[in-house]
Design an enzyme around this catalytic site. Structure first.
Site, PDB file in Angstrom:
ATOM      1  N   GLY A 106      14.477  -7.610  19.383  1.00  0.00           N
ATOM      2  CA  GLY A 106      15.171  -8.894  19.534  1.00  0.00           C
ATOM      3  C   GLY A 106      14.475  -9.811  20.520  1.00  0.00           C
ATOM      4  N   LYS A 129      10.242 -19.822  25.369  1.00  0.00           N
ATOM      5  CA  LYS A 129       9.820 -18.452  25.668  1.00  0.00           C
ATOM      6  C   LYS A 129       9.664 -18.303  27.180  1.00  0.00           C
ATOM      7  CE  LYS A 129       6.441 -14.937  24.304  1.00  0.00           C
ATOM      8  NZ  LYS A 129       5.357 -14.650  23.357  1.00  0.00           N
ATOM      9  N   ASP A 141      12.686  -8.810  32.580  1.00  0.00           N
ATOM     10  CA  ASP A 141      13.310  -9.881  33.364  1.00  0.00           C
ATOM     11  C   ASP A 141      13.568 -11.180  32.614  1.00  0.00           C
ATOM     12  OD1 ASP A 141      10.752 -10.763  33.027  1.00  0.00           O
ATOM     13  OD2 ASP A 141      10.206 -10.724  35.154  1.00  0.00           O
ATOM     14  N   ASP A 295       7.429  -6.507  14.304  1.00  0.00           N
ATOM     15  CA  ASP A 295       8.248  -7.586  14.871  1.00  0.00           C
ATOM     16  C   ASP A 295       7.398  -8.814  15.173  1.00  0.00           C
ATOM     17  OD1 ASP A 295       7.221  -5.683  16.889  1.00  0.00           O
ATOM     18  OD2 ASP A 295       8.000  -7.126  18.340  1.00  0.00           O
TER      19      ASP A 295
HETATM   20  P1  AMP Z   1       6.056  -8.508  22.465  1.00  0.00           P
HETATM   21  O1  AMP Z   1       5.177  -7.384  22.900  1.00  0.00           O
HETATM   22  O2  AMP Z   1       5.840  -9.795  23.212  1.00  0.00           O
HETATM   23  O3  AMP Z   1       6.088  -8.711  20.985  1.00  0.00           O
HETATM   24  O4  AMP Z   1       7.541  -8.088  22.910  1.00  0.00           O
HETATM   25  C1  AMP Z   1       8.197  -6.953  22.416  1.00  0.00           C
HETATM   26  C2  AMP Z   1       9.652  -7.009  22.805  1.00  0.00           C
HETATM   27  O5  AMP Z   1       9.803  -7.004  24.237  1.00  0.00           O
HETATM   28  C3  AMP Z   1      10.399  -8.236  22.317  1.00  0.00           C
HETATM   29  O6  AMP Z   1      11.705  -7.824  22.017  1.00  0.00           O
HETATM   30  C4  AMP Z   1      10.370  -9.144  23.525  1.00  0.00           C
HETATM   31  O7  AMP Z   1      11.426 -10.081  23.523  1.00  0.00           O
HETATM   32  C5  AMP Z   1      10.543  -8.141  24.656  1.00  0.00           C
HETATM   33  N1  AMP Z   1      10.000  -8.638  25.932  1.00  0.00           N
HETATM   34  C6  AMP Z   1       8.694  -8.753  26.287  1.00  0.00           C
HETATM   35  N2  AMP Z   1       8.576  -9.230  27.537  1.00  0.00           N
HETATM   36  C7  AMP Z   1       9.841  -9.432  28.005  1.00  0.00           C
HETATM   37  C8  AMP Z   1      10.394  -9.923  29.232  1.00  0.00           C
HETATM   38  N3  AMP Z   1       9.634 -10.278  30.267  1.00  0.00           N
HETATM   39  N4  AMP Z   1      11.740  -9.990  29.324  1.00  0.00           N
HETATM   40  C9  AMP Z   1      12.520  -9.619  28.310  1.00  0.00           C
HETATM   41  N5  AMP Z   1      12.079  -9.156  27.134  1.00  0.00           N
HETATM   42  C10 AMP Z   1      10.752  -9.054  26.976  1.00  0.00           C
HETATM   43 MG    MG Z   2       6.986  -9.927  19.733  1.00  0.00          MG
END
Ligand code: AMP
Ligand code: MG
Length: 563
Positions: A106, A129, A141, A295
């Site tokens: 999510g 973002k 965070d 995702d």
């Molecule tokens: P990503 O590797 O950017 O595709 O992120 C994978 C998952 O981790 C997604 O659900 C992102 O929303 C969540 N996510 C990554 N960084 C953060 C953050 N700093 N705070 C909250 N959720 C995060």
């Molecule tokens: Mg992602």
């Protein structure tokens, strides 16, 4: 300046109107079932300042230039003020991460404000973002740092100007708050400047959006999500009777009515086609996404979720910029087509719940491979100045990839400068030794235009040098067989082989400068990347091959998922 300036945005929130909401509106971390999103507000930041605005995106959304530097712009696009008409929410989805099913993921830190009608009558979702935690933040965070935000901002725009499908970026805003990150996951956390990017796309649906309800056996939600995706991203797959439902005089709620099984199959085919086109484009410009988890794959065929991506410098099919993936190199440059197909298979596994007959899904996957290979052959024939593909091309292309890996060759410069190599009219591998004007074409003449592409010119001797010369004469013979007019050929080659891409070290230089308080390099680089296929006198520095200092520097050749 009044506080209501950004209320010019013309919100029309179809996603939240059409799909089921999580009834819980408190912001705590949880599993959410039976819903497509949770309503959640962004968290205000200390002192938002706008660092950059993409003019084309602002124009698309109807935000006049006088507003770009206002306090209200920085407040709205940092998440500190929610504009009138917005319906802030975080979408829920799941995904396979590095080949393993990860369950619910999510939008953990991306908060969508809602959809705005653009100046062409389309819809654009605005997503902040780094705007604070959501129910999907898990242990993190909800924030984002300058380096990853600037990289996403600049790369989305560079990609769009290369003509490759992508989410866009409206703005980059510094929050004035510090965010702690351990860049290399090696036990050295440090504070970094926080930032928020406003991402813009007609849709942010991911393969994982459909996988999650399927994994929970929620056929009802899955059917509604597919209905919504079909009507908003792919109405062309509907029959005329069904298509009436996508007509604007129906209510938004109807957008998520389930579609017949045949339409699901046709939609999957279309997703496969769009994905094949996208990956072929990435391969052409040398883009390595770096984290092709399901995702991070969009059903509308957009490049989405810019993290530890990189641009090939040396032509190396095994290269990945992502140190988090160093062990298996699952997401290396040369593996992207197969990985995309594996991801499509996971999407098909989810959709099979909606169809009695899996055959159309299977057919889509097979078409993906055929389509990708056909696109690749056509693309290579065009890039190399041959016109249409011919029998035997794959041998010459295979030989090209061999010589390109015989020494370190900058793939952007090689393909771009190839257009300037003289054609030897011999017509066979040996060549006649004469160019189109009947002059002698020596080995030096062939190699001269390509000098800038070699990282280690001293290696260009013996067999390595002979390999290039032999290939260039075979290439020239094939160009002659293709029969394109010479000027036309060069023009067509230059339309597909960019002069400027977002070289990894250039992004890092822009990050360092902004962190030191000077955004001018970011603006100049952004400007250059607006016309990537044009020669731009005075801007040669942005086309130069990677300098030696950047070879092993963090942020230039080594990136992690930390963001
Ligand atoms: P990503 O590797 O950017 O595709 O992120 C994978 C998952 O981790 C997604 O659900 C992102 O929303 C969540 N996510 C990554 N960084 C953060 C953050 N700093 N705070 C909250 N959720 C995060
Ligand atoms: Mg992602």
């Amino acid at each position: 300046m009044t506080a209501t300036e950004l209320d010019v945005l013309d919100f029309h929130n179809r996603f939240t109107a059409a799909l089921p909401a999580d009834p819980d509106t408190t912001n705590h971390r949880r599993q959410v079932e039976g819903a497509a999103y949770s309503r959640v507000s962004p968290t205000a930041v200390s002192s938002p300042t706008t660092v950059a605005v993409a003019p084309e995106v602002a124009d698309l959304l109807g935000i006049p230039e006088e507003l770009w530097q206002t306090e209200d712009f920085a407040a709205v696009f940092s998440g500190s003020r929610v504009p009138a008409g917005a319906d802030p929410h975080a979408a829920v989805y799941g995904g396979h991460q590095f080949g393993n099913w990860a369950g619910q993921l999510g939008d953990g830190r991306a908060i969508a404000l809602g959809e705005v009608r653009d100046r062409h009558g389309g819809h654009q979702m605005l997503q902040l973002k780094g705007a604070g935690p959501t129910p999907y933040a898990r242990t993190a965070d909800g924030r984002a740092v300058l380096r990853s935000s600037l990289r996403e901002y600049l790369c989305s725009e560079a990609m769009a100007h290369l003509g490759i499908p992508t989410t866009r970026a409206l703005s980059l805003v510094l929050t004035g708050d510090q965010v702690v990150r351990d860049v290399l996951y090696d036990g050295n956390p440090a504070p970094e400047p926080g930032a928020v990017v406003c991402r813009v796309a007609p849709s942010f649906l991911r393969f994982g959006t459909f996988q999650l309800p399927a994994s929970r056996g929620d056929v009802d939600l899955l059917g509604r999500l597919v209905g919504y995706a079909v009507r908003t991203e792919a109405p062309e797959v509907l029959d005329r009777d069904d298509a009436d439902l996508s007509h604007t005089d129906r209510s938004d709620a109807d957008l998520s009515e389930p579609v017949p099984a045949e339409a699901v199959g046709r939609w999957f085919h279309l997703v496969c086609e769009r994905t094949a086109t996208l990956v072929a484009d990435w391969m052409r410009v040398g883009f390595v996404h770096g984290v092709l988890n399901t995702d991070n794959m969009s059903t509308s065929g957009l490049t989405i979720d810019y993290g530890p991506y990189g641009w090939l410098e040396t032509f190396d099919p095994a290269w990945t910029p992502n140190t988090t993936d160093a062990a298996t190199r699952r997401y290396r440059y040369g593996a992207q087509p197969q990985v995309a197909q594996w991801n499509l298979l996971q999407l098909a596994n989810a959709l099979v719940m909606l169809t009695e007959d899996p055959e159309p899904l299977q057919g889509g996957l097979e078409d993906f491979a055929d389509r990708y290979h056909a696109l690749f052959a056509t693309m290579m024939a065009e890039r190399l100045g041959w016109g249409s593909p011919m029998e035997g091309d794959s041998d010459i292309v295979g030989q090209l990839f061999e010589v390109l890996t015989s020494t370190e060759v900058d793939q952007v410069l090689f393909f771009r400068d190839l257009a300037a190599v003289p054609i030897d009219t011999g017509g066979d591998l040996g060549g006649s030794g004469q160019d189109l004007r009947g002059r002698q074409v020596s080995d030096d003449d062939l190699l001269d235009p390509l000098q800038e592409a070699f990282y280690a010119p001293h290696e260009l001797t013996g067999d390595v040098r002979q390999g290039f010369v032999t290939w260039l004469r075979a290439w020239g013979a094939r160009v002659t067989a293709g029969g394109l007019d010479d000027d036309d050929r060069r023009r067509r080659m230059n339309e597909l082989n960019p002069r400027f891409v977002l070289r990894n070290y250039l992004a890092q230089e822009a990050i360092d400068a902004v962190a030191a308080g000077d955004p001018s390099l970011l603006h100049e680089l952004h400007d250059v990347l607006r016309r990537p296929y044009d020669e731009q006198p005075g801007k040669e520095r942005f086309a130069a091959r990677r300098p030696e200092w950047a070879r092993h520097r963090v942020g230039c050749s080594m990136l992690s998922c930390s963001s």
